[in-house]
Design a protein around this motif. Structure first.
Motif, PDB file in Angstrom:
ATOM      1  N   ARG A  30      33.346  73.671  27.991  1.00 14.66           N
ATOM      2  CA  ARG A  30      34.498  72.861  28.377  1.00 14.66           C
ATOM      3  C   ARG A  30      34.921  73.260  29.789  1.00 14.66           C
ATOM      4  N   GLY A  32      37.996  72.145  32.080  1.00 18.12           N
ATOM      5  CA  GLY A  32      39.193  71.319  32.104  1.00 18.12           C
ATOM      6  C   GLY A  32      39.188  70.389  30.906  1.00 18.12           C
ATOM      7  N   ASP A  33      39.280  69.093  31.161  1.00 19.50           N
ATOM      8  CA  ASP A  33      39.236  68.091  30.086  1.00 19.50           C
ATOM      9  C   ASP A  33      37.818  67.645  29.749  1.00 19.50           C
ATOM     10  N   LEU A  34      36.841  68.119  30.500  1.00 12.14           N
ATOM     11  CA  LEU A  34      35.467  67.649  30.325  1.00 12.14           C
ATOM     12  C   LEU A  34      34.683  68.533  29.371  1.00 12.14           C
ATOM     13  N   THR A  47      31.452  64.396  29.921  1.00 15.11           N
ATOM     14  CA  THR A  47      32.268  63.310  29.367  1.00 15.11           C
ATOM     15  C   THR A  47      33.188  62.686  30.409  1.00 15.11           C
ATOM     16  N   SER A  48      32.825  62.779  31.678  1.00 20.29           N
ATOM     17  CA  SER A  48      33.718  62.308  32.730  1.00 20.29           C
ATOM     18  C   SER A  48      33.799  60.791  32.840  1.00 20.29           C
TER      19      SER A  48
END
Length: 231
Positions: A30, A32-34, A47-48
């Motif tokens: 992981r 950040g948010d990805l 998953t960007s």
């Protein structure tokens, strides 16, 4: 297999799982948010965005045409699940088969962090996950398909493993053609166009060979190579 990502956060990535698979080390981390998948130290996908994966499926659907009823699509490579989720959200597809060779990736989707992206698609009765090497599968599968959407490399000229190169050879493309029903579509994602691959598709007996560009935020466009088995 998309390699275009959003700007990374400043914090270092965190490894969520690390597995030794049949083709080497596979890591889920992981950042950040990805969520990111790394194979043998090489970044594969995250998953960007998912635009390329979705357009790969849409390009095959459009090439088949609306008159094709309940077609069966094979998606080569589960990845982070964008292609599967997009196909499952489209009632056009009658059956969806995903071939993935890394058991760790399948597990991350079924019971790990990637489940949030693919749970609905995996629960769809049209969906089947096959744990197999795609290169071997195209030579041995008894099933026939209306569309093959292949996204296991960064393109015919930039493979993740050396063995994958045979998929884009005359023998590999002949096997793909045999796996398709008459009028079926082969769609291959690539980080860059390949004139040599287009010529190989023609020589393998495909028709309607063309390359569609997929705009990206930076750099040259991604592309989808499309070809049709004659009816």
């Amino acid at each position: 297999m998309t390699t275009t990502t959003s700007p990374f956060p400043s914090d270092p990535p965190v490894v969520l799982d690390r597995r030794e698979g049949p083709f080497g080390e596979v890591v889920l981390r992981r950042h950040g948010d990805l969520l990111q998948i790394i194979a043998n130290g090489t970044f594969l996908m995250d998953t960007s965005d998912g635009r390329s994966e979705r357009l790969l499926v849409d390009a095959a659907r459009d090439a088949l045409g609306a008159e094709c009823e309940g077609p069966h699509v094979l998606i080569g490579g589960l990845g982070v699940g964008f292609s599967l989720a997009h196909a499952a959200a489209d009632p056009f597809w009658g059956r969806i088969t995903v071939v993935e060779r890394e058991p760790a990736i399948i597990r991350w989707h079924r019971e790990g962090p990637l489940r949030e992206l693919s749970a609905r698609a995996l629960a769809d009765p049209r969906t089947e996950i096959v744990e197999a090497d795609l290169v071997r599968h195209v030579h041995t599968a008894a099933e026939r398909y209306d569309a093959l959407c292949l996204d296991i490399d960064n393109g015919p000229d930039w493979t993740v493993t050396e063995d994958n190169g045979s998929l884009y050879s005359p023998a590999g493309l002949s096997a793909c053609k045999s796996l398709l029903n008459p009028g079926g579509v082969l769609a291959v994602w690539s980080a860059q166009p390949s004139g040599d691959f287009e010529e190989t598709l023609w020589n393998a007996g495909f028709r309607g060979v063309r390359t569609e560009e997929i705009p990206v935020v930076r750099g040259v466009p991604d592309v989808v190579h499309l070809a049709v088995r004659a009816a």
